[in-house]
Scaffold this motif. Structure first.
Motif, mmCIF file in Angstrom:
data_model
loop_
_atom_site.group_PDB
_atom_site.id
_atom_site.type_symbol
_atom_site.label_atom_id
_atom_site.label_comp_id
_atom_site.label_asym_id
_atom_site.label_seq_id
_atom_site.Cartn_x
_atom_site.Cartn_y
_atom_site.Cartn_z
ATOM 1 N N LEU A 13 62.462 37.115 40.534
ATOM 2 C CA LEU A 13 63.655 37.396 40.041
ATOM 3 C C LEU A 13 65.075 37.279 41.034
ATOM 4 C CD1 LEU A 13 64.450 38.558 37.004
ATOM 5 C CD2 LEU A 13 64.991 40.556 38.413
ATOM 6 N N ARG B 196 59.480 39.519 39.641
ATOM 7 C CA ARG B 196 59.334 40.126 38.290
ATOM 8 C C ARG B 196 58.400 41.172 38.346
ATOM 9 N NH1 ARG B 196 62.658 37.690 34.359
ATOM 10 N NH2 ARG B 196 63.373 35.676 34.910
ATOM 11 N N ALA C 114 67.971 36.325 38.598
ATOM 12 C CA ALA C 114 67.480 36.193 37.199
ATOM 13 C C ALA C 114 67.925 34.705 36.833
ATOM 14 C CB ALA C 114 68.142 37.202 36.125
#
Ligand code: ADP
Ligand code: MG
Length: 256
Positions: free
Chosen positions: A5, A30, A65
């Motif tokens: 992420l 993540r 992200a």
């Protein structure tokens, strides 16, 4: 699809002549929480601001992200700032005194219209999720304690189901016992929701309670990083050892 992420590499941030972050690397998968620790002035908040795109790095890679934050358009950044929620340090100034809790949370869900009546169930759910009563929805911030306000700030960040939560010294302004309750809540929530979080604190003992990984910042540089158990059982850098030696039980009031 990658499970990474946050991917930061060789990140540098300067304010004028002052080199604040130097060659910072950070990779986070993540569902994991990285604790970012270092004394006041070490660059923690600057790193947080770089991650949300409000501080511009001078060089390096900064992907969060799936977005290349450094070259994102305004439109991309606007959407991105919803998926990356910053929980601020100060529960007294971060909530609008003229808005009820319900209005604050409704505004988070729908910034344009913010109709409490349209989101009552969702707001009630999140109030209860952070340990408050659903019928507190019509109360104002001054009716709450510092710890309760920090729960509200947490609910406001979580209600939009962000991909990343950045918590910057969120327990530093609280009494030790209240601090402990908030850390327990945060740890329970992050595990049950599978949150991905960057948890920032000047206190290594605090970081240990809610993190999977730890990154130690000293004067804008990463001096040590790794899984939490490794950092605590076998610290390699003198600065990490110094942070560990600081009494974990003693209240600290420095504003980092
Ligand atoms: N906008 C700014 N302009 C100039 N210097 C800044 C700015 N923001 C932070 N700094 C400086 O950068 C250093 C790191 O600050 P900060 O990231 O807030 O550290 P921390 O959050 O670890 O306490 C400090 O020396 C601080 O004075
Ligand atoms: Mg700070």
């Amino acid at each position: 699809m990658s499970d990474t992420l946050i991917n930061i590499a060789d990140l540098n941030v300067s304010f004028g002549d002052a080199h604040i972050l130097r060659d910072v690397d950070l990779r986070l998968e993540r569902g994991r929480t990285v604790g970012i620790v270092g004394e006041s002035g070490s660059g923690k908040s600057t790193l947080a601001k770089a991650m949300v795109g409000t501080v511009k790095p001078s060089s390096g890679e900064l992907w969060v992200a799936g977005l290349d934050v450094r070259s994102a358009t305004r439109r991309e950044l606007a959407r991105y700032r919803r998926s990356v929620q910053m929980i601020p340090q100060d529960p007294f100034s971060s909530l609008s005194p003229r808005q009820t809790v319900g209005q604050t949370l409704a505004e988070a869900v729908d910034p344009r219209r913010a109709r409490v009546a349209h989101h009552t169930d969702l707001i009630a759910h999140w109030l209860e999720r952070v340990g408050l009563d659903a019928d507190m929805i019509h109360r104002y911030p001054h009716e709450f304690s510092g710890g309760q306000r920090q729960r509200i700030a947490l609910a406001r960040g979580l209600i939009v189901e962000p991909e990343l939560v950045i918590a910057d010294e969120i327990t530093s302004a609280l009494d030790v016992s209240v601090q402990s309750q908030i850390l327990d809540l945060l740890d329970e929530i992050r595990q049950s929701l599978g949150l991905t979080m960057a948890f920032i604190s000047h206190n290594l003992a605090v970081v240990q309670r809610v993190s999977d990984d730890v990154m130690v910042l000293y004067q804008g540089q990463v001096v040590e990083a790794g899984p939490v158990a490794q950092i605590y059982s076998d610290p390699q850098h003198w600065y990490t050892r110094r942070l560990l030696a600081a009494d974990p039980g003693s209240p600290t009031f420095s504003i980092g």
